[in-house]
Design an enzyme around this catalytic site. Structure first.
Site, PDB file in Angstrom:
ATOM      1  CG  ASP A  22     -13.424  -8.222  33.341  1.00  0.00           C
ATOM      2  OD1 ASP A  22     -12.502  -9.038  33.539  1.00  0.00           O
ATOM      3  OD2 ASP A  22     -14.336  -7.999  34.144  1.00  0.00           O
ATOM      4  CG  ASP A 412       0.302   8.179  -5.249  1.00  0.00           C
ATOM      5  OD1 ASP A 412       1.089   8.104  -6.209  1.00  0.00           O
ATOM      6  OD2 ASP A 412      -0.900   8.486  -5.379  1.00  0.00           O
TER       7      ASP A 412
END
Length: 724
Positions: A22, A412
C-alpha cells in the site's frame, strides 16, 4: 505465454494481486526482490491497485518461487482476475473491514503486549524492564523477519531494517519501554497507510460498481439471466426501465432516455432509439430496449476506463522517478550520518555514549524515506482518480505533470471546437416563403451523401416540412450545382458563382452572400431555371461550450490558438466567435511546424478529435483527444475527454496544477518534518517514540494530503472547486 521463433517457451505472463502493498516503498521492495530472480523480466508493480505483472521463464523460476518470495517480504499474493473486465476477487483483504486485516492484528497484538508490560510495571516495578523487553521482542519478530527478507532480496535499507536496528539498540541501552512504544506506533502507522490506500482505491471501486453483475439476454425466444462476463458479441440484451446497460451495444428495438453521466459526463439524459450506440453502465430511463452487444465485458467502455486509470497509476511521473533515485542514496547516507552521530561526540568530544547512541537510533527512525517516496505517486494516483470521476482520462503521471506546466493550448477546428458537421444557419427567400424554398432545396438534395446536402435535408425535416417529389432524380453540374425536376419545374441548388454565371444573382442577394461568407459560412443559391428563389447559409457551428472553454483557459493564463486546414476566412470567423488566435490553411507539415514554434516557449497541449490529428497530437508536449468514449479517444494521445466538452481542457489543467501543488506540499511535509525532528533529536528534545512520528506520521500526513485531490471539483477556471 510468449514463444520464441524456435517454438520453445520463452516466458509466461503472470499477474498477481499483492495484499498489503500500500505504499511506494512496498512496491520498490517487491520490485527489487523480483529483479534478482533468474528469468524474471518486465516487472510492473502498481501499489495503487495492489497489482503485479511480470514475465518469467518457468524453467528457471516457477510461479511458486515468485509467490514465496513475495510472502517472505510480508505480503500476500493472490491470483488476479484476468479474464473479466471487472477485477474483483472476493475475500480479498481490501474487501474486508480494516479491523480484520493482517496489519490491524499486528496493532492489536503490540497494543496488548504494551498493556501487559504496563500492568506488570505497575504491579511489580522491579520487573518492568523485562516486561517491556518481552513486549518489544515479541512485536519486533515479524518486523525483523521482513527486514531480513528485504535485505536478502536487495533492499537492505528498508523501514523494517531501520526499525529493527533502532528497537534492538534501544533495548541494549536500557530504553526497553520506548522500544515497545515505537514498535506499537510503527504498527499503527502501517495500519493507517493501509486504510488511506484503500480510500485512494475507492475511485476504481466506484467505476466497477457502475456495471451490473448480471444481464438479461434473449436465447431461443426466452429471456435468461447470465453473468456479464459471459456476454458475447452479437448477444441481444433486454434492458428494462431503471436497469443499467450491461455492456456496450447498439439499440435494435425501442426508444428511451439514457443517463450516460457515469461514462460521458453528460448531465442531461439523451433520447436514443434504433441504431444508437449505448455504453456499459448507462442508466435506462422510461422504455424497454433490446440491445445488440458489440463489446464483451472485458472490452466495454467502463472496463477500458478502469484499465487505463490502473495503467496510468502504475506509470511513474518524472518527479517520482527522481525521488526514487534520490531515496536510493538518501537512506544509506542517512544511516551513515546516524553512525557518525553515535561515535563522533563520544570519541572526539568525550560526550556520553548512551546519550548519543540514543540520539543516533532516533536519527535512524527519522531517516526512513517512506513519506518522501510516496509523496509523488500518492498525489498522482489521487489526481488520476479525481479526473476519472469526471471522465477526464490522463494516461500516466508524466502527462499529468506536463499538463500542469503547459503555457499554450492548440486546437484543431473541425470536430473539436466545432460540432463536426454543417448546419443550416440562415434561410433567406426573395420569391415565395422560406419554408417553400427550403423544402424544394431538400427535394433536390434527396439521396445526396454530401454533408451540405444532408444538412439541408435535416433542416427541412426539423421544421416538419413536406419534401416534394422529384421526377427522374437529381443530376449534378460538377463543382457548381445539383439540379432536379419538381412538379412545377426544374430547381437547382448551387454555388453563388454558378448563379452569377447564369445571371440569376441580383445585387441585393450578392451583397448578402458576401456578408454571410465573411462570417465563415458556406452559401448556396436555390433557383429555378430563370429566377433565384433565395439562399441558404451553412456552417459547422462551434460547440455550445467552446467559447466558455476558451475563456476558462485564458483565465488560467494560457495562450489559445486554433490550427486548421480550412480556408482563412472560415477559420478567422470561427476564431472571432470563440475569441482565440488562428492559423489557417495549414497542411499537416505546417501544423507540426506551428506546434514546434509554440513548444519553443514552453510545453504545449494539442487538442484534436483523435482521428485525423495523430501527428499533431504526437508532436505536442501532451496530446488531448476528444471523442465521447470512442476507441480512438481512449487509445490516442496522452489524455481523453470522454465528455466531448471543450471546457474539459481547462478542468484538466486545473486538476493537473492542483496535483503539482499537492506534490510540492507533500515533499515539504516529508522533508520538513524530518528536518524538525532531526534538530530536536540532536538537541536531546525528541524521544524515540517521537522520532517514529517523523516517518509514520509524515507518511500518513502525505497520504491524507494526497487524498484531498479526490475532492477537487475543477468545474471552470473562475470556479475551480476545492483547491489542493
Amino acid at each position: 505465454m510468449n514463444t520464441s521463433e524456435y517454438g520453445k517457451v520463452a516466458a509466461h505472463t503472470l499477474k498477481l494481486r499483492v495484499e498489503g502493498m500500500d505504499c511506494g516503498a512496498c512496491a520498490l521492495k517487491i520490485e527489487s526482490a523480483l529483479k534478482r530472480l533468474p528469468g524474471v523480466s518486465d516487472i510492473n508493480v502498481n501499489f495503487g491497485t495492489e497489482m503485479l505483472a511480470l514475465n518469467h521463464d518457468a524453467g528457471r523460476t516457477s510461479r511458486q518461487v515468485i509467490e514465496d518470495k513475495i510472502r517472505n517480504l510480508g505480503y500476500t499474493p493472490r491470483p488476479a482476475a484476468a479474464e473479466i473486465a471487472i477485477p474483483i476477487d472476493t475475500g480479498r483483504q481490501e474487501d474486508r473491514p480494516w479491523w480484520q486485516t493482517r496489519k490491524s492484528r499486528l496493532v492489536l497484538i503490540t497494543a496488548a503486549l504494551l498493556a501487559v508490560a504496563f500492568g506488570v510495571a505497575w504491579v511489580a516495578p522491579s520487573l518492568s524492564f523485562y516486561a517491556y523487553v518481552a513486549a518489544a521482542l515479541v512485536g519486533l519478530v515479524p518486523i525483523a523477519r521482513r527486514a531480513l527478507a528485504g535485505a536478502m532480496s536487495g533492499t537492505p535499507f528498508s523501514i523494517e531494517t531501520l526499525m529493527s536496528v533502532a528497537a534492538a539498540g534501544a533495548i541494549t541501552i536500557g530504553a526497553a519501554e520506548e522500544a515497545a512504544v515505537v514498535i506499537f506506533l510503527f504498527a499503527v502507522g502501517e495500519l493507517l497507510e493501509n486504510v488511506a490506500a484503500g480510500r485512494a482505491r475507492a475511485g476504481i471501486k466506484a467505476l466497477i460498481g457502475l456495471v451490473p453483475r448480471v444481464a438479461q439476454i434473449e436465447q431461443d425466444g426466452e429471456i435468461r439471466q447470465v453473468p456479464v462476463e459471459q456476454l458475447r458479441v452479437g448477444d441481444v440484451a433486454v434492458v428494462r426501465p431503471g436497469d443499467r446497460v450491461p455492456s456496450d451495444g447498439e439499440i435494435i428495438e425501442g426508444l428511451s432516455e439514457l443517463d450516460e453521466a457515469p461514462v460521458t459526463g453528460e448531465s442531461v439524459p439523451l433520447s436514443k432509439t434504433v441504431g444508437a450506440l449505448v455504453y456499459a453502465g448507462s442508466i435506462n430511463g422510461n422504455g424497454t430496449l433490446r440491445i445488440s452487444i458489440t463489446k464483451t465485458a472485458a472490452d466495454n467502455t467502463i472496463a477500458r476506463i478502469i484499465h487505463l486509470v490502473e495503467n496510468a497509476q502504475a506509470s511513474k511521473a518524472p518527479t517520482a522517478r527522481f525521488i526514487d533515485n534520490f531515496a536510493a542514496y538518501y537512506t544509506p547516507a542517512s544511516m551513515a550520518a546516524a553512525v557518525l552521530i553515535i561515535v563522533v561526540p563520544p570519541l572526539i568530544f568525550g560526550a556520553d555514549w548512551e546519550t548519543w547512541i540514543y540520539r543516533g537510533l532516533a536519527t535512524l527512525l527519522i531517516a526512513c524515506p517512506c513519506a518522501l517516496v510516496i509523496s509523488t505517486p500518492a498525489a498522482i494516483a489521487s489526481g488520476l482518480a479525481a479526473g476519472a470521476r469526471r471522465v477526464l482520462l490522463v494516461k500516466g503521471g508524466a502527462a499529468l505533470e506536463t499538463l500542469g506546466k503547459i503555457t499554450a493550448v492548440a486546437f484543431d477546428k473541425t470536430g473539436t471546437l466545432t460540432v463536426g458537421k454543417p448546419e443550416v444557419t440562415d434561410v433567406a427567400a426573395i420569391e415565395g416563403d422560406e419554408d417553400d424554398m427550403l423544402a424544394k432545396a431538400a427535394a433536390v438534395e434527396q439521396g445526396s451523401s454530401h454533408p451540405l446536402g444532408l444538412a439541408i435535408i435535416a433542416a427541412a425535416r426539423s421544421r416538419g416540412l413536406a419534401i416534394p417529389q422529384t421526377f427522374g432524380g437529381a443530376s449534378a453540374v460538377p463543382g457548381k450545382a445539383v439540379v432536379a425536376r419538381l412538379r412545377d419545374g426544374f430547381v437547382s441548388v448551387g454555388s453563388p458563382r454558378h448563379a452569377s454565371e447564369l445571371n440569376l444573382l441580383p445585387d441585393t442577394l450578392s451583397d448578402q452572400v458576401q456578408k454571410l461568407e465573411g462570417e465563415g459560412k458556406t452559401v448556396v443559391i436555390v433557383a429555378t431555371k430563370d429566377l433565384a428563389l433565395g439562399l441558404l447559409a451553412l456552417r459547422d457551428e462551434p460547440r455550445p461550450d467552446a467559447a466558455a472553454g476558451i475563456r476558462d483557459l485564458k483565465a488560467l493564463g494560457l495562450q489559445t490558438i486554433m490550427l486548421t486546414g480550412d480556408n482563412r476566412r472560415t477559420g478567422q470567423a470561427i476564431a472571432n466567435v470563440l475569441g482565440l488566435d488562428v492559423r489557417a490553411e495549414l497542411l499537416p507539415d505546417a501544423k507540426l511546424d506551428a506546434i514546434a514554434q509554440l513548444k519553443a516557449h514552453g510545453p504545449v497541449a494539442m487538442v484534436g478529435d483523435g482521428i485525423n490529428d495523430a501527428p499533431a497530437l504526437a508532436a505536442s508536449s501532451v496530446g488531448i483527444a476528444m471523442g465521447g468514449g470512442t476507441d480512438v479517444a481512449l487509445e490516442t494521445a496522452d489524455a481523453a475527454l470522454l465528455s466531448n466538452r471543450v471546457g474539459g481542457v481547462a478542468e484538466l489543467v486545473v486538476l493537473a496544477r492542483a496535483t503539482l501543488s499537492n506534490i510540492r506540499q507533500n515533499i515539504v511535509i516529508a522533508l520538513g518534518l524530518k528536518a524538525i525532528f532531526l534538530m530536536t533529536t540532536l538537541l536531546g528534545i525528541s524521544s524515540l517514540w517521537m522520532a517514529i512520528l517523523a516517518d509514520t506520521g509524515a507518511t500518513v500526513l502525505v497520504t491524507a494530503n494526497a487524498l484531498r485531490l479526490l475532492r477537487v471539483r475543477p468545474t471552470t477556471a473562475a470556479s475551480p472547486g476545492e483547491s489542493a
